[in-house]
Design an enzyme around this catalytic site. Structure first.
Site, PDB file in Angstrom:
ATOM      1  N   CYS A 263      11.891 -13.719   0.280  1.00 63.74           N
ATOM      2  CA  CYS A 263      11.422 -14.472  -1.398  1.00 63.74           C
ATOM      3  C   CYS A 263      11.784 -14.573  -1.876  1.00 63.74           C
ATOM      4  CB  CYS A 263      10.217 -13.452  -2.617  1.00 63.74           C
ATOM      5  SG  CYS A 263      11.626 -11.725  -2.422  1.00 63.74           S
TER       6      CYS A 263
ATOM      7  N   GLY B 117      -0.528   1.321  -4.474  1.00 63.68           N
ATOM      8  CA  GLY B 117      -2.505   0.249  -4.556  1.00 63.68           C
ATOM      9  C   GLY B 117      -3.440   1.305  -5.124  1.00 63.68           C
TER      10      GLY B 117
ATOM     11  N   CYS C 182       0.846  -1.505   0.229  1.00 61.51           N
ATOM     12  CA  CYS C 182       0.094   0.084  -0.295  1.00 61.51           C
ATOM     13  C   CYS C 182       0.817   0.686  -0.049  1.00 61.51           C
ATOM     14  CB  CYS C 182      -1.102  -0.001   1.601  1.00 61.51           C
ATOM     15  SG  CYS C 182      -1.980  -1.319   1.135  1.00 61.51           S
TER      16      CYS C 182
ATOM     17  N   SER D 121       8.598  -1.418 -16.442  1.00 55.65           N
ATOM     18  CA  SER D 121       9.235  -1.213 -14.515  1.00 55.65           C
ATOM     19  C   SER D 121      10.474  -2.329 -15.695  1.00 55.65           C
ATOM     20  CB  SER D 121       8.607  -2.665 -13.855  1.00 55.65           C
ATOM     21  OG  SER D 121       8.179  -3.795 -15.125  1.00 55.65           O
TER      22      SER D 121
ATOM     23  N   ASP E  34      11.855  -6.930 -14.930  1.00 54.98           N
ATOM     24  CA  ASP E  34      11.919  -7.145 -13.471  1.00 54.98           C
ATOM     25  C   ASP E  34      12.434  -8.649 -12.474  1.00 54.98           C
ATOM     26  OD1 ASP E  34       9.330  -5.725 -13.899  1.00 54.98           O
ATOM     27  OD2 ASP E  34       9.250  -6.993 -12.221  1.00 54.98           O
TER      28      ASP E  34
ATOM     29  N   TYR F  63      11.059  -4.327  -7.918  1.00 53.45           N
ATOM     30  CA  TYR F  63       9.512  -3.724  -8.756  1.00 53.45           C
ATOM     31  C   TYR F  63       8.784  -2.661  -8.242  1.00 53.45           C
ATOM     32  CZ  TYR F  63       4.951  -4.786 -10.249  1.00 53.45           C
ATOM     33  OH  TYR F  63       3.907  -4.552 -11.370  1.00 53.45           O
TER      34      TYR F  63
ATOM     35  N   ASN G 297       0.876   0.397   5.615  1.00 56.99           N
ATOM     36  CA  ASN G 297       1.226  -0.680   4.815  1.00 56.99           C
ATOM     37  C   ASN G 297       2.425  -1.156   4.981  1.00 56.99           C
ATOM     38  OD1 ASN G 297       4.321   0.158   2.676  1.00 56.99           O
ATOM     39  ND2 ASN G 297       2.773  -1.137   2.484  1.00 56.99           N
ATOM     40  N   GLY G 298       2.311  -3.230   5.056  1.00 50.25           N
ATOM     41  CA  GLY G 298       2.325  -4.339   5.124  1.00 50.25           C
ATOM     42  C   GLY G 298       1.947  -4.907   5.535  1.00 50.25           C
TER      43      GLY G 298
END
Ligand code: AMP
Length: 478
Positions: free
Chosen positions: A438, A28, A2, A285, A348, A244, A102-103
């Site tokens: 990730c 977002g 977000c 991107s 990306d 990204y 945000n998170g």
């Protein structure tokens, strides 16, 4: 993922918040909202849709006051329903609290159960409501926002860059590892905190610095002060922001994102030099990566794909055939730049692999002889629990697959990912200060069923929850 913003400005905040949210729209597109405060009234306007769809000049004029916060939402937790649209408001005993985040918390279920057992009723399915409830609950006993945030930070596990409006004061805080970005800017008549520096640029403000991990910033009409609520033995900036998510023109934790991507492009060439006729980015991107690759290799930068910039979120097609056709409306090939050429195609990241497969097919249909796919991130092999909308392991094309199997699946002539050490070097803050969950499957916070790297967080105020004298407080220099 977000975007958040908080502004105190003597000239009114609704329009500045709106422009800042516009600059953060890439973070977002599902919903947008603004809360402001004037006199004794908290004003909020929020709805599903893009910033330009949610607000008009009348709704902005109705958002009165010189202090406010804003949010754009990309749903990671909680379903896409109107009640999950932020900011969330909490009212009690003459205090109005509005909060946006945000998170992603990873101990939401435990916290929610605990607070429900104590009689708390939740109206949404988001983790943000839990943060608001912990703060509101703490404010009931202490009346000090600093104490409330300290208590809150001790309870939360996960990533949280947060802005809160308590009457006419804006607060902003960042988790102790700094997973999600948050920075401070100076405006003509006040201050702004925002997820990315592009929001400060949009208001012609001056970038001051990033909010430090574990820091609480307070902005009111007399200026900006800050206290360090928690310190950790490392940082864990989200690596995917650099790959990204962030805009290339943002400066994030001291580094221009465009420079990081350009350096990655250069390293991508060095990792596996080849001969080719054109370097083509996947727009938008891949552009900065391709600029770096073209410079390093001497191969001409040539756009082989054009993106239709007017296709909004609302472009939804009912059938599979129509959806396939829609891809061609969104992205088209520049045949003259591709026909009979050996093309280096730069993107990306590869997540599920569907985008790459489609694009490789389109470029081959346009007559390219060879398609060498170069990717600005290492293989994404594990999900993100900390705020990026990433699929499960089974949906991730690189999870449990060799690079050669991924190459075959997307149909490229060759495929090279940037090695993790090169990516870390391009960012420049060291692997120890990045969240690489990730890419490695090892996370900086404890997550059930996953590997975690050890982090030690120290709460500066110790157990003195109502004694602010132990905080390192100070007036911010400008
Ligand atoms: P795919 O491999 O089909 O899942 O699509 C990957 C592409 O989508 C990447 O090239 C990115 O440009 C973009 N992308 C990557 N991660 C995300 C995300 N979390 N949300 C939206 N788009 C993303």
């Amino acid at each position: 993922m977000c975007g958040i913003v908080g502004i105190v400005d003597a000239g009114g905040v609704s329009f500045p918040l709106y422009y800042a949210l516009y600059a953060l729209q890439h973070r977002g597109q599902e919903s947008a909202g603004i809360s402001t405060f004037e006199g004794t009234t908290l004003y909020t306007h929020k709805a599903q849709g893009l910033v330009a769809e949610v607000f008009n000049s009348q709704t902005l004029q109705d958002l009165r006051g010189n202090a406010g916060i804003g949010h754009v939402r990309y749903p990671t937790t909680g379903s896409k329903v109107p009640e999950n649209v932020q900011p969330f408001n909490f009212r009690y005993r003459g205090l109005d609290l509005s909060i946006a985040h945000n998170g992603n918390l990873v101990n939401t279920v435990e916290l929610r159960e605990e607070y429900e057992r104590r009689g708390q009723i939740f109206c949404t399915t988001t983790d943000t409501e839990i943060i608001g409830n912990i703060i509101a609950d703490a404010l009931r006993t202490s009346k000090s926002m600093e104490d409330a945030v300290l208590l809150c930070m001790r309870r939360l596990r996960g990533s949280y860059a947060t802005v809160a409006l308590l009457n006419n004061t804006v607060y902003a805080f960042r988790d102790p590892l700094g997973i999600k970005p948050l920075c401070i800017g100076k405006l003509d008549n006040g201050y702004i905190v925002a997820s990315e520096s592009v929001a400060i640029d949009a208001l012609d403000g001056t970038f001051v610095r990033d909010v430090r991990p574990g820091e609480l910033v307070r902005i009111d009409e007399s200026g900006l002060t800050s206290v360090q609520v928690a310190t950790a033995n490392r940082r864990a900036y989200c690596i995917f922001e650099y790959i990204y998510f962030a805009r290339a023109d943002s400066v994030m934790d001291g580094t221009l994102v465009y420079d990081v991507r350009r350096r990655i492009g250069q390293k991508l060439y060095d990792a596996r030099p080849i001969e080719a006729d054109a370097v083509c980015p996947v727009p938008d991107s891949g552009i900065a990566y391709a600029a770096g690759y073209a410079k390093q290799s001497g191969i001409p930068f040539l756009e082989g794909l054009m993106k239709n910039r007017y296709m909004g979120r609302t472009f939804i097609m009912p059938t599979q055939q129509q959806r396939e056709r829609a891809v061609r409306i969104k992205l088209n090939t520049v045949r003259g730049n591709l026909k009979d050429k050996r093309v280096v195609l730069i993107d990306d990241s590869i997540v599920r692999g569907t985008t790459s497969r489609r694009i490789v097919n389109m470029i081959r249909d346009a007559g390219a002889e060879e398609i060498h796919l170069r990717v600005g991130s290492p293989p994404i092999i594990a999900p993100c629990y900390l705020g990026v909308d990433m699929p499960t392991r089974t949906e991730l094309i690189a999870s449990g697959k060799e690079v050669e199997a991924v190459r075959r699946s997307v149909g490229a002539t060759s495929l090279t990912y940037i090695p993790l050490e090169d990516l870390v070097e391009a960012i420049g803050c060291g692997e120890r200060n990045l969240c690489t969950g990730c890419l490695t499957g090892c996370y900086p916070v404890e997550i059930n069923g996953e590997k975690s790297c050890h982090c030690v967080v120290d709460y500066v105020a110790g157990t003195h929850q109502s004694d602010l004298s132990t905080f390192r407080a100070g007036k911010e220099e400008t």
